[in-house]
Structures are given as structure tokens and as C-alpha cells.
Motif scaffolding. Structure first.
Motif, PDB file in Angstrom:
ATOM      1  N   THR A  13      -7.039  12.157   3.916  1.00  0.00           N
ATOM      2  CA  THR A  13      -5.705  11.563   3.940  1.00  0.00           C
ATOM      3  C   THR A  13      -5.725  10.236   4.692  1.00  0.00           C
ATOM      4  O   THR A  13      -5.146   9.245   4.233  1.00  0.00           O
ATOM      5  N   LEU A  16      -7.504   7.641   2.518  1.00  0.00           N
ATOM      6  CA  LEU A  16      -6.724   7.229   1.349  1.00  0.00           C
ATOM      7  C   LEU A  16      -5.482   6.424   1.715  1.00  0.00           C
ATOM      8  O   LEU A  16      -5.006   5.624   0.915  1.00  0.00           O
ATOM      9  N   THR A  17      -4.952   6.646   2.915  1.00  0.00           N
ATOM     10  CA  THR A  17      -3.731   5.944   3.325  1.00  0.00           C
ATOM     11  C   THR A  17      -4.032   4.828   4.329  1.00  0.00           C
ATOM     12  O   THR A  17      -3.108   4.299   4.948  1.00  0.00           O
ATOM     13  N   VAL A  23       1.401   9.415   2.750  1.00  0.00           N
ATOM     14  CA  VAL A  23       0.997  10.071   1.509  1.00  0.00           C
ATOM     15  C   VAL A  23       1.945   9.707   0.368  1.00  0.00           C
ATOM     16  O   VAL A  23       1.525   9.566  -0.779  1.00  0.00           O
ATOM     17  N   LEU A  26       0.889   7.086  -2.110  1.00  0.00           N
ATOM     18  CA  LEU A  26      -0.281   7.293  -2.957  1.00  0.00           C
ATOM     19  C   LEU A  26       0.139   7.589  -4.392  1.00  0.00           C
ATOM     20  O   LEU A  26       1.260   8.032  -4.642  1.00  0.00           O
ATOM     21  N   PRO A  27      -0.788   7.419  -5.342  1.00  0.00           N
ATOM     22  CA  PRO A  27      -0.502   7.802  -6.720  1.00  0.00           C
ATOM     23  C   PRO A  27      -0.188   9.308  -6.792  1.00  0.00           C
ATOM     24  O   PRO A  27      -0.682  10.090  -5.957  1.00  0.00           O
ATOM     25  N   LEU A  30      -2.991  11.987  -6.400  1.00  0.00           N
ATOM     26  CA  LEU A  30      -3.549  12.151  -5.056  1.00  0.00           C
ATOM     27  C   LEU A  30      -2.568  12.895  -4.154  1.00  0.00           C
ATOM     28  O   LEU A  30      -2.983  13.731  -3.346  1.00  0.00           O
ATOM     29  N   ARG A  31      -1.284  12.604  -4.285  1.00  0.00           N
ATOM     30  CA  ARG A  31      -0.280  13.369  -3.520  1.00  0.00           C
ATOM     31  C   ARG A  31      -0.362  14.846  -3.887  1.00  0.00           C
ATOM     32  O   ARG A  31      -0.330  15.720  -3.015  1.00  0.00           O
ATOM     33  N   ALA A  68     -11.867  10.160  -4.946  1.00  0.00           N
ATOM     34  CA  ALA A  68     -10.972   9.068  -4.553  1.00  0.00           C
ATOM     35  C   ALA A  68     -11.438   8.406  -3.264  1.00  0.00           C
ATOM     36  O   ALA A  68     -11.366   7.191  -3.118  1.00  0.00           O
TER      37      ALA A  68
END
Length: 90
Positions: A13, A16-17, A23, A26-27, A30-31, A68
Motif C-alpha cells: 500500500t 503504491l500510494t 488508497v 488508486l485504480p 488495486l483498491r 503492481a
């Protein structure tokens, strides 16, 4: 190989963030993956009997997150935990 853990999920997380924890930015896939793995981990932590049924989905979602993040160094999850024999106390 290791089982998905809260610590690794938090690592994904954060990666990605960009450390923001946002979150919601995110796309959707991914969420969904983060929410799904989190739900699976909660079921495991609670000892829910449906954990075995959820394992396959959790592994697929985990692989989505791994891809990802792009880290080949993150271990893949192990096979599902063994179910307790019928009538066994948890």
C-alpha cells in the motif's frame, strides 16, 4: 514462499500510494485487491472457517499487488492453511 501478511500488505500500500496511504486515489483493481487481501487476512486472524474458500481469491489479488509494485523480491503466498478436522475446537 510466504503467506500474505498485514506488514507486507502495508508495504504494498505504501509503495503504491507513494507513502500517502491514499488508497482511494488508486485504480479500482488495486483498491479491490488491497481490500480483498485485507478481508482475507481478517478472516485468517479471526479463524473463520471460510478461509480455505477465500484463499484462491486472496492469492490472485496478492499477485495483482505484487505485479503492481513490481517487486520480484516479495515472496508469493503459500498454499491455503489446513482446515481443522470436523468438530475440532478453534
Amino acid at each position: 514462499m510466504e503467506v500474505p501478511t498485514r506488514a507486507r500488505l502495508e508495504h504494498f500500500t505504501e509503495a503504491l500510494t507513494a507513502g500517502t496511504g491514499a488508497v482511494e486515489g488508486l485504480p479500482p483493481q488495486l483498491r479491490y485487491a488491497i481490500a480483498g487481501v485485507s478481508a482475507y487476512l481478517a478472516a485468517v486472524e479471526e479463524g473463520a472457517p471460510a478461509t480455505g474458500h477465500l484463499h484462491g481469491n486472496a492469492v490472485a489479488l496478492w499477485e495483482t499487488l505484487r505485479a503492481a509494485v513490481g517487486s520480484a523480491a516479495v515472496p508469493a503466498p503459500l498454499p491455503p492453511p489446513r482446515s481443522a478436522p470436523a468438530g475440532a475446537a478453534r
